[in-house]
Design a protein around this motif. Structure first.
Motif, PDB file in Angstrom:
ATOM      1  N   ALA A  64       0.843  -1.210   0.000  1.00  0.00           N
ATOM      2  CA  ALA A  64       0.000   0.000   0.000  1.00  0.00           C
ATOM      3  C   ALA A  64       0.870   1.249   0.000  1.00  0.00           C
ATOM      4  CB  ALA A  64      -0.916  -0.011   1.227  1.00  0.00           C
ATOM      5  N   GLY A  65       2.003   1.194   0.695  1.00  0.00           N
ATOM      6  CA  GLY A  65       2.924   2.327   0.677  1.00  0.00           C
ATOM      7  C   GLY A  65       3.477   2.575  -0.708  1.00  0.00           C
ATOM      8  N   ARG A  66       3.865   1.504  -1.406  1.00  0.00           N
ATOM      9  CA  ARG A  66       4.360   1.654  -2.782  1.00  0.00           C
ATOM     10  C   ARG A  66       3.263   2.217  -3.688  1.00  0.00           C
ATOM     11  NH1 ARG A  66       6.329  -3.504  -1.423  1.00  0.00           N
ATOM     12  NH2 ARG A  66       8.607  -3.571  -1.150  1.00  0.00           N
ATOM     13  N   ALA A  67       2.046   1.744  -3.492  1.00  0.00           N
ATOM     14  CA  ALA A  67       0.934   2.239  -4.313  1.00  0.00           C
ATOM     15  C   ALA A  67       0.673   3.718  -4.049  1.00  0.00           C
ATOM     16  CB  ALA A  67      -0.329   1.424  -4.026  1.00  0.00           C
ATOM     17  N   GLY A  68       0.819   4.127  -2.791  1.00  0.00           N
ATOM     18  CA  GLY A  68       0.630   5.539  -2.472  1.00  0.00           C
ATOM     19  C   GLY A  68       1.692   6.412  -3.111  1.00  0.00           C
ATOM     20  N   VAL A  69       2.946   5.965  -3.057  1.00  0.00           N
ATOM     21  CA  VAL A  69       4.024   6.710  -3.712  1.00  0.00           C
ATOM     22  C   VAL A  69       3.788   6.760  -5.214  1.00  0.00           C
ATOM     23  CG1 VAL A  69       6.498   6.723  -4.219  1.00  0.00           C
ATOM     24  CG2 VAL A  69       5.695   6.219  -1.901  1.00  0.00           C
ATOM     25  N   ALA A  70       3.324   5.641  -5.773  1.00  0.00           N
ATOM     26  CA  ALA A  70       3.028   5.611  -7.209  1.00  0.00           C
ATOM     27  C   ALA A  70       1.966   6.644  -7.563  1.00  0.00           C
ATOM     28  CB  ALA A  70       2.567   4.210  -7.610  1.00  0.00           C
ATOM     29  N   ALA A  71       0.943   6.776  -6.721  1.00  0.00           N
ATOM     30  CA  ALA A  71      -0.107   7.764  -6.985  1.00  0.00           C
ATOM     31  C   ALA A  71       0.440   9.180  -6.934  1.00  0.00           C
ATOM     32  CB  ALA A  71      -1.231   7.595  -5.967  1.00  0.00           C
ATOM     33  N   LEU A  72       1.388   9.432  -6.044  1.00  0.00           N
ATOM     34  CA  LEU A  72       1.950  10.775  -5.907  1.00  0.00           C
ATOM     35  C   LEU A  72       2.973  11.116  -6.985  1.00  0.00           C
ATOM     36  CD1 LEU A  72       2.456  10.843  -2.024  1.00  0.00           C
ATOM     37  CD2 LEU A  72       0.741  12.118  -3.337  1.00  0.00           C
ATOM     38  N   THR A  73       3.468  10.099  -7.699  1.00  0.00           N
ATOM     39  CA  THR A  73       4.480  10.331  -8.734  1.00  0.00           C
ATOM     40  C   THR A  73       3.992  10.005 -10.143  1.00  0.00           C
ATOM     41  OG1 THR A  73       5.373   8.100  -8.387  1.00  0.00           O
ATOM     42  CG2 THR A  73       6.393   9.907  -7.147  1.00  0.00           C
ATOM     43  N   GLY A  74       2.779   9.482 -10.264  1.00  0.00           N
ATOM     44  CA  GLY A  74       2.252   9.153 -11.574  1.00  0.00           C
ATOM     45  C   GLY A  74       2.833   7.881 -12.158  1.00  0.00           C
ATOM     46  N   MET A  75       3.345   7.022 -11.291  1.00  0.00           N
ATOM     47  CA  MET A  75       3.912   5.758 -11.763  1.00  0.00           C
ATOM     48  C   MET A  75       3.041   4.605 -11.282  1.00  0.00           C
ATOM     49  SD  MET A  75       8.000   6.333 -11.682  1.00  0.00           S
ATOM     50  CE  MET A  75       8.763   7.863 -12.246  1.00  0.00           C
ATOM     51  N   SER A  76       3.521   3.373 -11.432  1.00  0.00           N
ATOM     52  CA  SER A  76       2.777   2.221 -10.961  1.00  0.00           C
ATOM     53  C   SER A  76       3.468   1.657  -9.729  1.00  0.00           C
ATOM     54  CB  SER A  76       2.695   1.151 -12.056  1.00  0.00           C
ATOM     55  OG  SER A  76       3.938   0.479 -12.187  1.00  0.00           O
ATOM     56  N   VAL A 195       3.562  14.592 -10.191  1.00  0.00           N
ATOM     57  CA  VAL A 195       3.166  13.776 -11.341  1.00  0.00           C
ATOM     58  C   VAL A 195       3.638  14.531 -12.576  1.00  0.00           C
ATOM     59  CG1 VAL A 195       1.264  12.683 -12.569  1.00  0.00           C
ATOM     60  CG2 VAL A 195       1.198  12.866 -10.071  1.00  0.00           C
ATOM     61  N   VAL A 196       4.889  14.261 -12.983  1.00  0.00           N
ATOM     62  CA  VAL A 196       5.554  15.127 -13.957  1.00  0.00           C
ATOM     63  C   VAL A 196       6.171  14.360 -15.127  1.00  0.00           C
ATOM     64  CG1 VAL A 196       6.046  16.992 -12.335  1.00  0.00           C
ATOM     65  CG2 VAL A 196       7.625  15.060 -12.491  1.00  0.00           C
ATOM     66  N   ASP A 197       5.840  13.072 -15.280  1.00  0.00           N
ATOM     67  CA  ASP A 197       6.324  12.286 -16.413  1.00  0.00           C
ATOM     68  C   ASP A 197       7.844  12.192 -16.447  1.00  0.00           C
ATOM     69  OD1 ASP A 197       5.963  10.673 -18.633  1.00  0.00           O
ATOM     70  OD2 ASP A 197       6.054  12.334 -20.050  1.00  0.00           O
ATOM     71  N   ALA A 198       8.447  12.021 -15.276  1.00  0.00           N
ATOM     72  CA  ALA A 198       9.896  11.818 -15.212  1.00  0.00           C
ATOM     73  C   ALA A 198      10.209  10.334 -15.399  1.00  0.00           C
ATOM     74  CB  ALA A 198      10.441  12.301 -13.875  1.00  0.00           C
TER      75      ALA A 198
END
Length: 371
Positions: A64-76, A195-198
């Motif tokens: 869930a922590g990884r998923a939260g970081v993914a949501a904040l960075t626009g990744m999976s 969420v900047v497409d880096a």
């Protein structure tokens, strides 16, 4: 002043009462009671069943922590691995970097990042910036197209100055030119929109996410992750998975995962708006304090306010007196934070969501007294 039901009060109610006035979130925010208890509960579980069994039981929380970081960075979620902090994230990434070891970065790049680039044999080039150290995307396009580097590294918000870089615009330039973009989001994640497409984003737990110390994250898009150099012993593990392999403080990662969840529950946009509001208020209140100059524009959308001394005040001594005499915590930032750009130490003020106008006014009064 009535604060019942406000985001500030909700943020404060989730934590122990502050021992004084905490205006140092850019260094280390205050954890919530829930995050502390989650980490403690995991440590107790380790005592009951052993560390490895407890780690297996904690897997859903960490996912869930990884998923939260993914949501904040626009990744999976599969793009995210845990580290021990921002510096460790960069170190791990540079250690498996698959392309040319040239990097284009800010003139005001964070000092430890510069040291890491140098130790890994990277040749550095400076990105074109304005008087505040903010990248000029058009000038960057010209520079990068003339001689594309192996990496563009962009610190989204600096350690020594609360100025937001145009990360999305730089990302578009990098996409156009086929140059990987790595974003240092240590001061940016949960502070501004990341969420900047880096191609890669890394950050720490203890700053604006208000998690525990000793935890960080690195998120890498598959297009770059698939190119990373895997060690000989990797076997079925990907190069990205190998970066997370080894000894870890799982209790701290659990606490961090809880902090990420609380950030999402509070509403990332609402938190960012509140932090920007506090930044505007802080700079307005500090605009006329003798002996100091506010570095950031008043409307800069961050909660960081940098004070440069104009009358010979020593930020280190001022910070010490603020703590000893007034119970107010700030940061004294030395030139080692941006050695290619800074010429004098500065005082940094960084309130989080739970700061009130009264706190900031108390700080202004104290700063006048100790300057």
């Amino acid at each position: 002043m009535s604060t019942t039901g406000t985001p500030a009060q909700s943020w404060r109610d989730a934590r122990l009462p502050p021992a004084g006035v905490h205006l140092d979130s850019a260094a280390c925010s205050r954890q919530t009671l829930a995050g502390i208890e989650a980490a403690a509960a995991h440590a107790r579980h380790e005592s009951e069943v052993g560390g490895y069994i407890a780690a297996q039981a904690a897997a859903p929380v960490l996912d869930a922590g990884r998923a939260g970081v993914a949501a904040l960075t626009g990744m999976s979620p599969d793009d995210v691995v845990f580290t021990t902090g921002s510096g460790n994230s960069l170190q791990l990434l540079l250690g498996v970097w698959p392309m040319d070891r040239t990097v284009a970065c800010l003139p005001g790049e964070y000092g430890p990042n510069l040291a890491e680039f140098a130790s890994r044999g990277f040749t550095r080039r400076a990105l074109p910036v304005d008087g505040l150290g903010r990248v000029d995307p058009d000038a960057a396009r010209t520079m990068l197209s003339d001689e594309p580097p192996g990496m563009v590294h962009l610190t989204a918000v600096g350690s020594h100055r609360g100025v937001v870089q145009p990360v999305a615009a730089v990302s578009a330039v990098c996409r156009e030119l086929g140059v990987p973009l790595v974003v240092d989001a240590a001061q940016a994640l949960a502070h501004i929109d990341c969420v900047v497409d880096a191609d890669a984003v890394y950050s720490s737990s203890r700053k604006w996410l208000a998690g525990p110390r000793g935890v960080g994250v690195l998120a890498v898009r598959p297009a770059l992750a698939d190119l990373l150099q895997s060690p000989e012993w990797a076997g079925p593990l990907s190069a990205l998975q190998c970066l997370e392999f080894g000894e870890a403080n799982i209790a701290a990662r659990v606490g961090f995962s809880v902090a990420v969840g609380q950030q999402l529950a509070a509403g990332p946009e609402a938190v960012r708006e509140r932090l920007a509001e506090l930044g505007r208020l802080t700079r307005t209140l500090l605009a006329d304090v003798p002996g100091w100059r506010v570095v950031e524009p008043v409307d800069e959308p961050t909660a960081i306010t940098t004070l440069a001394p104009t009358g010979g005040a020593d930020p280190v001594a001022v910070r010490a007196r603020l703590i000893a005499e007034h119970g107010i915590v700030t940061t004294a930032a030395g030139i080692e934070r941006a050695p290619l750009e800074m010429t004098t130490p500065v005082l940094r003020v960084s309130p989080h969501v739970d700061a009130y106008t009264d706190d900031l006014e108390t700080f202004v009064t104290a700063l006048r007294a100790v300057t």
